[in-house]
Design a protein around this motif. Structure first.
Motif, PDB file in Angstrom:
ATOM      1  N   ALA A   9      15.201 -12.582  -0.231  1.00  0.00           N
ATOM      2  CA  ALA A   9      14.567 -13.542   0.681  1.00  0.00           C
ATOM      3  C   ALA A   9      15.314 -14.870   0.669  1.00  0.00           C
ATOM      4  N   PHE A  10      15.742 -15.282  -0.507  1.00  0.00           N
ATOM      5  CA  PHE A  10      16.507 -16.524  -0.643  1.00  0.00           C
ATOM      6  C   PHE A  10      17.819 -16.435   0.143  1.00  0.00           C
ATOM      7  N   ASN A  11      18.533 -15.313  -0.026  1.00  0.00           N
ATOM      8  CA  ASN A  11      19.802 -15.118   0.672  1.00  0.00           C
ATOM      9  C   ASN A  11      19.607 -15.036   2.180  1.00  0.00           C
ATOM     10  N   TYR A  12      18.512 -14.401   2.612  1.00  0.00           N
ATOM     11  CA  TYR A  12      18.250 -14.285   4.055  1.00  0.00           C
ATOM     12  C   TYR A  12      18.028 -15.663   4.667  1.00  0.00           C
ATOM     13  N   GLU A  13      17.252 -16.496   3.982  1.00  0.00           N
ATOM     14  CA  GLU A  13      16.994 -17.837   4.504  1.00  0.00           C
ATOM     15  C   GLU A  13      18.279 -18.652   4.593  1.00  0.00           C
ATOM     16  N   LEU A  14      19.153 -18.513   3.603  1.00  0.00           N
ATOM     17  CA  LEU A  14      20.443 -19.207   3.662  1.00  0.00           C
ATOM     18  C   LEU A  14      21.269 -18.712   4.845  1.00  0.00           C
ATOM     19  N   GLY A  15      21.272 -17.385   5.060  1.00  0.00           N
ATOM     20  CA  GLY A  15      22.006 -16.825   6.183  1.00  0.00           C
ATOM     21  C   GLY A  15      21.445 -17.296   7.516  1.00  0.00           C
ATOM     22  N   LEU A  16      20.121 -17.434   7.584  1.00  0.00           N
ATOM     23  CA  LEU A  16      19.482 -17.902   8.807  1.00  0.00           C
ATOM     24  C   LEU A  16      19.859 -19.346   9.105  1.00  0.00           C
ATOM     25  N   LEU A  17      19.931 -20.163   8.068  1.00  0.00           N
ATOM     26  CA  LEU A  17      20.357 -21.551   8.247  1.00  0.00           C
ATOM     27  C   LEU A  17      21.794 -21.613   8.767  1.00  0.00           C
ATOM     28  N   ARG A  18      22.667 -20.772   8.233  1.00  0.00           N
ATOM     29  CA  ARG A  18      24.057 -20.740   8.698  1.00  0.00           C
ATOM     30  C   ARG A  18      24.131 -20.255  10.142  1.00  0.00           C
ATOM     31  N   TYR A  19      23.301 -19.277  10.492  1.00  0.00           N
ATOM     32  CA  TYR A  19      23.288 -18.776  11.862  1.00  0.00           C
ATOM     33  C   TYR A  19      22.872 -19.878  12.825  1.00  0.00           C
ATOM     34  N   ARG A  20      21.820 -20.600  12.477  1.00  0.00           N
ATOM     35  CA  ARG A  20      21.341 -21.668  13.364  1.00  0.00           C
ATOM     36  C   ARG A  20      22.366 -22.781  13.516  1.00  0.00           C
ATOM     37  N   LYS A  21      23.131 -23.014  12.473  1.00  0.00           N
ATOM     38  CA  LYS A  21      24.158 -24.058  12.540  1.00  0.00           C
ATOM     39  C   LYS A  21      25.301 -23.644  13.449  1.00  0.00           C
ATOM     40  N   SER A  22      25.638 -22.349  13.449  1.00  0.00           N
ATOM     41  CA  SER A  22      26.774 -21.871  14.232  1.00  0.00           C
ATOM     42  C   SER A  22      26.401 -21.406  15.627  1.00  0.00           C
ATOM     43  N   ALA A  23      25.096 -21.099  15.840  1.00  0.00           N
ATOM     44  CA  ALA A  23      24.670 -20.558  17.131  1.00  0.00           C
ATOM     45  C   ALA A  23      24.659 -21.653  18.202  1.00  0.00           C
ATOM     46  N   PRO A  24      24.902 -21.261  19.461  1.00  0.00           N
ATOM     47  CA  PRO A  24      24.828 -22.247  20.537  1.00  0.00           C
ATOM     48  C   PRO A  24      23.399 -22.740  20.718  1.00  0.00           C
ATOM     49  N   SER A  25      23.258 -23.924  21.271  1.00  0.00           N
ATOM     50  CA  SER A  25      21.934 -24.503  21.472  1.00  0.00           C
ATOM     51  C   SER A  25      21.129 -23.649  22.448  1.00  0.00           C
ATOM     52  N   ARG A  26      19.810 -23.673  22.288  1.00  0.00           N
ATOM     53  CA  ARG A  26      18.936 -22.880  23.141  1.00  0.00           C
ATOM     54  C   ARG A  26      19.008 -23.379  24.576  1.00  0.00           C
ATOM     55  N   PRO A  27      18.880 -22.476  25.543  1.00  0.00           N
ATOM     56  CA  PRO A  27      18.900 -22.903  26.940  1.00  0.00           C
ATOM     57  C   PRO A  27      17.655 -23.711  27.273  1.00  0.00           C
TER      58      PRO A  27
END
Length: 321
Positions: free
Chosen positions: A303-321
């Motif tokens: 769960a800890f690793n998933y949350e870290l991965g989610l934070l990285r995804y949100r940082k790299s993902a394009p902004s929401r339309p």
């Protein structure tokens, strides 16, 4: 300036020649700008050909993908891997779900109020009237009560096949199941990873004449029981293995009581096999408890690793339309 979100309608299909045309037409009318993706899962009829013909006639943005690995989970996995969109709609291709309600499922995601929206078949009462498989309804309720109890949730329809997802949810959802249990797995993943889940009441109707259900009461009932055990083992390992430990310990006490009683009275043990059995059961109970503690720690780390991965995804993902 905000752009309009790209929407993909995912339709897993296995021998749905009788309904695929109307399903595509329904979603094309409800969401004229959406991309319609049909996943043909080894159909033995003309499902794929009818789907391609319908998309061509409508001039709709869409495609038909062939998935040779049998099972709805495999079909959904293929779509989530290959299709790129901001919002995803998942529906069956058998006309049991109303395409005209798709916009109601999309709205909470567009407004950033939910990560997954579920079409609730039960609240309106149509499902109870239209569904002719009482044992399936019982299985649904059993899984629903278990999931709500484990995750402190109040979901009504755990197994609905009509859903909408944000891009973040789809691109961070590892699909490990292969069959119809994918709906339950989607719900468990959302609750376990603390995504925002909403339910929207929808109308439900049984399959039209000429369309055959792929469900089997005995086989799918066994899958429900297996799913319940898997839910406990994967998502609440400490509870599952403590429960096993209690059961084995109880059996050990039952087996060992005559031995202990005999020893207290005679200071002698004549039932050696029973004594060995009782000792073995208690050892298994201790081992089960140890496994539960270890897996609970592993689950926490995941769960800890998933949350870290989610934070990285949100940082790299394009902004929401």
């Amino acid at each position: 300036m905000h752009r309009e979100p790209a929407v993909a309608v995912v339709l897993p299909a296995y021998n749905e020649e009788a309904t695929i045309r109307d399903t595509i037409q329904g979603f094309s009318a409800a969401l004229p700008k959406a991309r319609i993706v049909v996943i043909d899962n080894n159909s033995r009829d003309a499902t794929a050909a009818v789907a391609r013909e319908t998309l061509l006639q409508l001039g709709a943005d869409g495609l038909v993908i062939s998935e040779v690995r049998q099972g709805k989970g495999n079909a959904v996995r293929r779509a989530f891997l290959e299709v790129d969109a901001d919002i995803y709609i998942l529906s069956d291709a058998d006309l049991t779900y109303p395409p005209e309600r798709a916009i109601d499922l999309l709205r909470p995601i567009i407004e950033n109020r939910a990560d997954m929206v579920v079409g609730d078949r039960h609240s309106g009462g149509e499902y109870a009237r239209e569904n002719k498989r009482s044992l399936h309804g019982f299985g649904n309720r059993l899984v629903q009560q278990l999931v709500n109890s484990l995750f402190n949730a109040k979901l009504v329809d755990i197994m609905s096949g009509y859903r909408a997802f944000s891009r973040e949810f789809v691109k961070n959802y590892p699909i490990l199941v292969e069959g119809f249990e994918v709906e339950t797995d989607l719900t468990l993943h959302a609750l376990h990873r603390r995504y925002r889940v909403m339910e929207v009441p929808i109308e439900y109707r049984d399959r039209p004449a000429g369309s055959v259900s792929k469900l089997n009461t005995v086989r799918d009932g066994a899958k429900v029981l297996f799913t319940i055990a898997q839910i406990l083992r994967y998502y609440r390992p400490l509870f599952f293995f403590v429960l096993l430990a209690v059961c084995f310990s109880g059996l050990g006490l039952i087996a060992g009581y005559p031995v202990i009683d005999e020893y207290i009275q005679t200071q002698f043990v004549s039932r050696l096999p029973l004594a060995v059995l009782a000792t073995g059961l208690q050892l298994v109970a201790v081992i089960s408890l140890a496994i539960g503690l270890i897996l609970d720690a592993v689950s926490h780390q995941q769960a800890f690793n998933y949350e870290l991965g989610l934070l990285r995804y949100r940082k790299s993902a394009p902004s929401r339309p």
